[in-house]
Design a protein around this motif. Structure first.
Motif, PDB file in Angstrom:
ATOM      1  N   PHE A  88       0.833  -1.194   0.000  1.00 14.95           N
ATOM      2  CA  PHE A  88       0.000   0.000   0.000  1.00 14.95           C
ATOM      3  C   PHE A  88       0.871   1.249   0.000  1.00 14.95           C
ATOM      4  N   LYS A  92      -2.758   0.418  -4.162  1.00 11.92           N
ATOM      5  CA  LYS A  92      -2.323  -0.843  -3.568  1.00 11.92           C
ATOM      6  C   LYS A  92      -1.999  -1.846  -4.658  1.00 11.92           C
ATOM      7  N   ILE A 121      -2.237  -6.010  -4.847  1.00  6.59           N
ATOM      8  CA  ILE A 121      -2.644  -7.245  -4.177  1.00  6.59           C
ATOM      9  C   ILE A 121      -2.208  -8.438  -5.027  1.00  6.59           C
ATOM     10  N   ARG A 153       1.359  -8.866   5.130  1.00  2.00           N
ATOM     11  CA  ARG A 153       1.461 -10.214   4.547  1.00  2.00           C
ATOM     12  C   ARG A 153       0.095 -10.773   4.143  1.00  2.00           C
ATOM     13  N   ALA A 208      -4.465  -9.611   4.049  1.00  2.00           N
ATOM     14  CA  ALA A 208      -5.402  -8.496   4.126  1.00  2.00           C
ATOM     15  C   ALA A 208      -5.693  -8.083   5.555  1.00  2.00           C
ATOM     16  N   GLY A 209      -5.715  -9.026   6.468  1.00  2.13           N
ATOM     17  CA  GLY A 209      -6.142  -8.687   7.811  1.00  2.13           C
ATOM     18  C   GLY A 209      -5.030  -8.277   8.735  1.00  2.13           C
ATOM     19  N   ASN A 210      -3.818  -8.370   8.255  1.00  7.20           N
ATOM     20  CA  ASN A 210      -2.683  -8.137   9.130  1.00  7.20           C
ATOM     21  C   ASN A 210      -2.398  -6.660   9.292  1.00  7.20           C
ATOM     22  N   MET A 211      -1.613  -6.351  10.288  1.00  2.91           N
ATOM     23  CA  MET A 211      -1.252  -4.967  10.526  1.00  2.91           C
ATOM     24  C   MET A 211      -0.400  -4.434   9.373  1.00  2.91           C
ATOM     25  N   LEU A 212      -0.513  -3.149   9.132  1.00  2.00           N
ATOM     26  CA  LEU A 212       0.368  -2.490   8.183  1.00  2.00           C
ATOM     27  C   LEU A 212       1.661  -2.101   8.893  1.00  2.00           C
ATOM     28  N   PHE A 221       4.610   0.509   8.525  1.00  3.20           N
ATOM     29  CA  PHE A 221       4.874   1.734   7.780  1.00  3.20           C
ATOM     30  C   PHE A 221       6.361   2.030   7.700  1.00  3.20           C
TER      31      PHE A 221
END
Lengths: 113, 117
Positions: free
Chosen positions: A34, A49, A51, A95, A97-101, A103
């Motif tokens: 992202f 993004k 994907i 890693r 979709a639901g994981n933390m970003l 930065f």
């Protein structure tokens, strides 16, 4: 574990010239990548993004980014910079979709008239 | 276009006091997050929340922190006893999380700037 590097603290470019903001990442498995932009005193605004699919993705305001798996890079680009593009840009891999970003430190883009 | 909102925009508190930061995620979103950004530093993940429970949390999210979704619209971050080092910009984010295009994108609110004196 995941990590990201934005090697340039600041990028200076003249209005009308192309711009590139660099990002390299490390993610186990297939990455979700992202770019967000932050204007002064504002929140983080989603830009684009990657994907899956085409390596070149297009986003808001004429920005695009190229996913390069072999170089683990996801550089942000724009063919012709505007003064209004001046802001702080963050690359953020994850890693799934639901994981933390995670930065990067951010790159300040300065577009001079 | 729906947005994540956060209140207050700024909060000043004394060390040791409790603060509650409030967020209203986008209405059809199912996944909620808190991040923070200490001045001049990176944006850091704190916690993610789904189906009324914490999905993941970072080392920063210790016992002083808690999250709650008290009703169908609000998502709160509570810091029980604030420390000086809690001074930061706190961002809430939400993600739709159902099938379909765009479900993986986290949308961020404008942030709450917390200053602990």
């Amino acid at each position: 574990a995941q990590s990201v590097a934005q090697p340039e603290d600041q990028v200076n470019v003249a209005e009308g010239n192309p711009l590139t903001v660099k990002c390299t990442y490390s993610v186990s498995g297939n990455p979700y990548l992202f770019w967000y932009v932050q204007y002064p005193n504002r929140g983080l605004q989603f830009l684009l993004k990657y994907i899956t699919g085409d390596n070149l993705v297009k986003g808001s305001y004429g920005f695009e980014a190229e996913f390069n798996k072999s170089q683990t890079s996801f550089h942000l680009k724009k063919p012709s910079a505007l003064v209004s593009d001046s802001a702080l840009y963050f690359c953020a891999p994850t890693r799934d979709a639901g994981n933390m970003l995670t930065f990067g430190g951010g790159t300040r883009l300065m577009v001079k008239p | 276009e729906p947005e994540v909102t956060q209140t207050p925009s700024h909060q000043v508190t004394q060390m040791g006091q409790e603060v509650i930061l409030r967020c209203v995620p986008i209405s059809n979103h199912l996944y909620f997050y808190w991040y923070r950004q200490i001045l001049g530093q990176k944006v850091e993940f704190l916690v993610s929340f789904y189906n009324n429970e914490i999905s993941e949390k970072s080392e920063i999210f210790d016992d002083q922190f808690s999250v709650e979704r008290p009703d169908g619209s609000n998502f709160t971050l509570k810091i029980r006893s604030t420390k000086l080092e809690d001074s930061a910009m706190y961002f809430c984010a939400s993600r739709r999380g159902t099938s379909g295009r765009g479900q993986e994108t986290q949308y961020f609110g404008p942030g709450t700037r917390l200053l602990v004196l």
